[in-house]
Enzyme design. Structure first.
Site, PDB file in Angstrom:
ATOM      1  N   HIS A   1       0.836  -1.205   0.000  1.00 42.57           N
ATOM      2  CA  HIS A   1       0.000   0.000   0.000  1.00 42.57           C
ATOM      3  C   HIS A   1       0.871   1.255   0.000  1.00 42.57           C
ATOM      4  CE1 HIS A   1      -3.325  -2.598   0.898  1.00 42.57           C
ATOM      5  NE2 HIS A   1      -2.732  -3.031   1.988  1.00 42.57           N
TER       6      HIS A   1
ATOM      7  N   HIS B   1       3.290  -7.519   1.646  1.00 49.81           N
ATOM      8  CA  HIS B   1       2.610  -8.408   2.593  1.00 49.81           C
ATOM      9  C   HIS B   1       1.563  -9.275   1.916  1.00 49.81           C
ATOM     10  CE1 HIS B   1       0.091  -4.797   2.343  1.00 49.81           C
ATOM     11  NE2 HIS B   1      -0.945  -5.568   2.650  1.00 49.81           N
TER      12      HIS B   1
ATOM     13  N   GLU C   1      -2.102  -0.864   8.081  1.00 50.30           N
ATOM     14  CA  GLU C   1      -2.988  -1.885   8.621  1.00 50.30           C
ATOM     15  C   GLU C   1      -2.221  -2.758   9.585  1.00 50.30           C
ATOM     16  OE1 GLU C   1      -3.891  -3.577   4.746  1.00 50.30           O
ATOM     17  OE2 GLU C   1      -2.832  -5.404   5.258  1.00 50.30           O
TER      18      GLU C   1
ATOM     19  N   ARG D   1      -0.952  -4.606  -6.421  1.00 48.99           N
ATOM     20  CA  ARG D   1      -0.661  -6.039  -6.447  1.00 48.99           C
ATOM     21  C   ARG D   1       0.694  -6.259  -7.102  1.00 48.99           C
ATOM     22  NH1 ARG D   1      -5.024  -7.882  -9.168  1.00 48.99           N
ATOM     23  NH2 ARG D   1      -6.309  -7.870  -7.317  1.00 48.99           N
TER      24      ARG D   1
HETATM   25 ZN    ZN Z   1      -2.988  -4.901   2.798  1.00 47.85          ZN
END
Ligand code: ZN
Length: 315
Positions: free
Chosen positions: A102, A177, A120, A197
């Protein structure tokens, strides 16, 4: 009946309620529904347009979390922001999920029409014996990162580590991740969905590989990867254990294990509570595994009683 002085909500019709606000998750795996084709994802506390939660409380029937945020900001201590800042998900990964990264707020703002970046964190609720997770990468520099991606040396590049139930990971922007199959996590995140991605294991969906975002991934991946420190503050008492999992600029997350009865104080803009194991009470209100609720601003003291494990997230 849960009647707590110190906080009251009154809606347009003038009816009043007091106490916690119980969330009905936007969900497809625990008997609720969500407009999503992703299996095994429960949007437990969400005001996101793709899954806006509603409430169980009679006084708030049919209202959404985004509605409450827009119309009764006092419930959240008049916290700032166009959108409800957090999103709590439970993800039950049946297969390896694609490897992602991200952006931070700054990159997202400049490159994604003013969107937010995403930080996150993951609490491992359950996993299979020998389970692993992907956090970070092994390239020493941006140059090496580019080269390894170009040469498709994914095995060398991707950092995969063993996990067990109860592990916790903070995933800052720029961290590669992914969750692997056979893992169930509770995720607290910034309410954003800007995701790049990097790799999808060369799989096909409907005969085609899914779109990758290689250039943007390379832009945002931090090099080298530096492991987040894991020095949790732990309080151990007769009636409860408390573990501070993370405090960052976007959220705080802690775990509380109750075995008996204890009084706590809600002095944050709001607290989101997720019961992840067992059952008990908040004051005289029964709660159990799978329940998610908000303790509003200015709630003051509350009593937890029973045998249960809770994850509490707040801003
Ligand atoms: Zn994520």
């Amino acid at each position: 009946k849960n009647e707590i002085p110190g906080w009251a909500f009154s809606d347009d019709e003038g009816t009043k309620m007091q106490g916690t606000i119980t969330i009905i998750p936007a969900d497809n795996d625990y008997g609720y529904k969500i407009p999503s084709d992703t299996t095994g994802e429960c949007w437990a506390v969400s005001a996101h347009k793709s899954g806006d939660c509603t409430f169980k409380n009679e006084e708030l029937k049919g209202k959404t979390l985004s509605w409450l945020w827009d119309n009764h900001r006092e419930v959240f201590g008049n916290a700032k922001g166009d959108i409800f800042p957090l999103l709590i998900k439970i993800i039950d990964a049946k297969k390896d999920l694609s490897i992602q990264v991200h952006p931070n707020d700054e990159y997202a703002k400049a490159n994604e029409n003013g969107a937010l970046g995403k930080t996150e964190c993951w609490y491992i609720l359950d996993c299979e014996e020998g389970a692993t997770i992907i956090i970070g990468h092994n390239a020493k520099s941006k140059e090496e990162l580019k080269q390894m991606i170009e040469e498709k040396r994914w095995k060398d590049l991707i950092r995969e580590i063993p996990i067990k139930k109860g592990d916790f990971f903070q995933i800052t922007p720029g961290t590669v991740h992914a969750i692997k199959g056979g893992t169930v996590i509770l995720e607290t995140q910034q309410n954003s969905d800007i995701t790049y991605r990097l790799y999808d294991y060369d799989r096909l969906s409907n005969g085609k590989p899914r779109e990758l975002h290689i250039k943007k991934s390379i832009d945002v991946i931090k090099c080298p990867y530096i492991e987040e420190k894991q020095d949790f503050k732990i309080i151990k008492k007769d009636n409860y254990d408390e573990k501070d999992l993370v405090k960052c600029e976007f959220y705080e997350v802690k775990k509380i294990d109750i075995h008996g009865e204890e009084t706590f104080i809600q002095n944050k803009p709001f607290e989101i509570v997720s019961v992840i194991e067992g059952k008990g009470f908040i004051n005289d209100f029964e709660i159990k595994k799978g329940d998610h609720f908000i303790i509003p601003f200015n709630y003051g003291e509350y009593k937890l009683k029973g045998n249960m494990e809770l994850i509490i997230s707040n801003i």
